[in-house]
Design an enzyme around this catalytic site. Structure first.
Site, PDB file in Angstrom:
ATOM      1  N   PHE A 146       0.808  -1.216   0.000  1.00  0.00           N
ATOM      2  CA  PHE A 146       0.000   0.000   0.000  1.00  0.00           C
ATOM      3  C   PHE A 146       0.843   1.269   0.000  1.00  0.00           C
ATOM      4  CE2 PHE A 146       0.832  -0.026   4.539  1.00  0.00           C
ATOM      5  CZ  PHE A 146       0.700   1.297   4.937  1.00  0.00           C
ATOM      6  N   LYS A 147       2.097   1.173   0.416  1.00  0.00           N
ATOM      7  CA  LYS A 147       2.948   2.360   0.469  1.00  0.00           C
ATOM      8  C   LYS A 147       3.151   2.988  -0.916  1.00  0.00           C
ATOM      9  CE  LYS A 147       3.719   1.462   4.855  1.00  0.00           C
ATOM     10  NZ  LYS A 147       5.004   1.120   5.429  1.00  0.00           N
ATOM     11  N   ASP A 148       2.993   2.196  -1.984  1.00  0.00           N
ATOM     12  CA  ASP A 148       3.180   2.740  -3.331  1.00  0.00           C
ATOM     13  C   ASP A 148       2.211   3.881  -3.627  1.00  0.00           C
ATOM     14  OD1 ASP A 148       5.284   1.076  -4.282  1.00  0.00           O
ATOM     15  OD2 ASP A 148       3.849  -0.544  -4.626  1.00  0.00           O
ATOM     16  N   MET A 185       3.806   6.880  -2.003  1.00  0.00           N
ATOM     17  CA  MET A 185       5.196   7.155  -2.364  1.00  0.00           C
ATOM     18  C   MET A 185       5.354   7.534  -3.831  1.00  0.00           C
ATOM     19  SD  MET A 185       7.613   7.299  -0.176  1.00  0.00           S
ATOM     20  CE  MET A 185       7.363   6.015   1.045  1.00  0.00           C
ATOM     21  N   THR A 187       7.872   0.446   3.386  1.00  0.00           N
ATOM     22  CA  THR A 187       8.132   1.859   3.088  1.00  0.00           C
ATOM     23  C   THR A 187       9.417   2.022   2.299  1.00  0.00           C
ATOM     24  OG1 THR A 187       6.953   2.703   5.030  1.00  0.00           O
ATOM     25  CG2 THR A 187       8.647   4.105   4.103  1.00  0.00           C
TER      26      THR A 187
END
Length: 473
Positions: A110-112, A115, A143
């Site tokens: 989910f960090k994509d 980011m 992350t």
């Protein structure tokens, strides 16, 4: 829109905030006031994900031209980078729950979603200013790779990412350590995630060192990530209510279950709710490292030492000092920077602080409830989800599904935020299902690539020396 630190210092507009990261006074950037979106939800329904992202983030980034926000959003969220045309698809699973697919991006986590946007936004700001930035960050697994994939190859940015030695899955290590770009530097610290995070905070608070080496941050202390994550709460509400009649949509509530480590993901949901998205409950799910569950069930915040933070089968949540909690506490104490700073001084001095007098407000006013799970719960939940719905989930998402089940209510959709795809955690999936997840040929090749990293002790001087030798100037 202007920003202030949770400890009182003025921080300027969005562009300044995303470059600065941590405030000079040690606090975190928050908007002076939250924009409201509740009465605009219907006009947003027809937007694509990048269009929605540009709109939502634009409420916070008022100093960035709308045309640039639209460009960055479309470059961040497209089918070359994300496997689903929807970017964030929704899928029904067992127990009347819906899985919000946040792991379709390049690093399968989910960090994509935050980011990719932040990398583009920083590149835009730095290019306009003729500056460079060295991102110094800490990761518990996802992350770091998301940051590196968003930064790699950019002339304006470099990444120095700290990760805990031996605390990530083989896939997570391969994603990070196989990047051999000149502007990517992986540093493996002898310790746990909290040790890595502490080292980053120490160098970031030394303003002279920070400015000399152009240091910034893209972990969840950077408000740019928080603003980008608010988008998928809005998107998920819109998609979950597409089938609801137009006359019943206004105020139609859903709940979200959020696997939580550093509190950034669920904080974005708190902001979305405060902005007028009809969210009934935010269900915070922890693993055995359940400091946040303790806080939300007792009002007492008591981080634990490295020795008291065991490695678990949902390693990205092996966190006991949740950086973003300060932003929530700032709201709880009436946006009082002096009291917020005093609480964190108390935390530094005694190792704890007590907001039990405010406990009832956590669920009544803010809608936050919590729960915790164990390895056995994860294994059972992964197996049951596959058997009942034919869907394979990763262990972090399993923490969310398990805890969510205790808070499902009739006629209130329960949306579980996916954390990562199961192939990132093959050993745990194999234990749960009796067979390994399907890994694409591309990702099998990734595991075989040569890796490059630098091991250091849990020592501030060692990190400073590495930054001095490798920072972009």
């Amino acid at each position: 829109m202007q920003y202030v630190s949770t400890r009182g210092t003025a921080m300027g507009p969005y562009q300044d905030v995303i470059v600065e990261g941590l405030a000079a006074d040690g606090g975190l950037a928050v908007p002076e006031s939250l924009p409201q979106i509740g009465d605009r939800l219907e006009e947003l329904r027809a937007l694509t994900y990048p269009e929605l992202a540009a709109t939502v983030i634009g409420l916070f980034a008022t100093d960035v031209p709308p045309t640039e926000l639209a460009r960055i959003a479309h470059e961040s969220y497209n089918t070359e980078k994300f496997r689903s045309a929807d970017i964030v698809p929704l899928k029904q699973i067992n127990g009347g729950m819906t899985l919000v697919g946040l792991s379709e991006g390049p690093t399968l986590a989910f960090k994509d979603l935050a980011m990719q946007f932040l990398g583009g936004a920083l590149d835009y700001v730095l290019t306009q200013r003729g500056e460079v930035l060295n991102i110094v960050g800490a990761t518990s697994g996802d992350t770091g790779s998301a940051a590196e994939y968003a930064i790699r190859g950019r002339d304006t940015l470099s990444a120095i990412i700290l990760s805990p030695q031996g605390r990530m899955s083989d896939f997570q290590r391969a994603q990070m350590y196989s990047l051999l770009d000149d502007n990517i530097h992986n540093v493996a610290v002898e310790g746990n995630f909290d040790d890595c995070q502490h080292l980053v905070k120490l160098v970031s608070q030394d303003l002279d060192f920070k400015r000399k080496h152009h240091i910034g941050a893209v972990n969840s202390i950077n408000f740019g990530r928080i603003s980008a994550q608010i988008t998928y709460y809005v998107w998920a509400w819109l998609r979950a209510t597409d089938a609801v009649s137009a006359t019943d949509r206004a105020g139609f509530e859903v709940s979200f279950a959020v696997p939580s480590g550093n509190f950034g993901n669920i904080l974005s949901g708190h902001y979305a709710r405060s902005m007028g998205v009809p969210i009934r409950r935010l269900v915070l799910a922890t693993n055995e490292n359940n400091v946040l569950h303790e806080f939300f069930s007792t009002g007492i915040y008591r981080p634990r030492s490295a020795e008291q933070t065991p490695a678990t089968s949902s390693p990205s949540m092996d966190v006991s000092k949740a950086s973003n909690l300060e932003r929530f506490v700032y709201e709880v104490v009436g946006r009082d920077p002096e009291r917020t700073a005093a609480l964190w001084r108390e935390l530094d001095e005694t190792g704890t602080f007590d907001l039990s007098s405010e406990l009832a407000r956590f669920s009544e006013e803010y809608g936050i409830v919590s729960g915790t799970s164990t390895h056995a719960h994860r294994i059972h939940t992964m197996r049951a989800t596959f058997e009942d719905a034919g869907v394979v989930i990763d262990p972090h998402t399993a923490d969310g599904v398990y805890v969510a089940a205790f808070f499902v209510e009739p006629a209130v959709p329960m949306l579980v935020l996916e954390t990562a795809l199961p192939e990132k955690f093959a050993a745990t999936v194999t234990e749960a299902l009796g067979e390994a997840p399907v890994v694409s040929a591309e990702h099998q090749a990734l595991l075989a690539l040569p890796q490059r990293t630098t091991d250091i002790a849990n020592d501030e001087a060692a990190l400073r020396a590495f930054i001095e030798a490798n920072a972009k100037h």
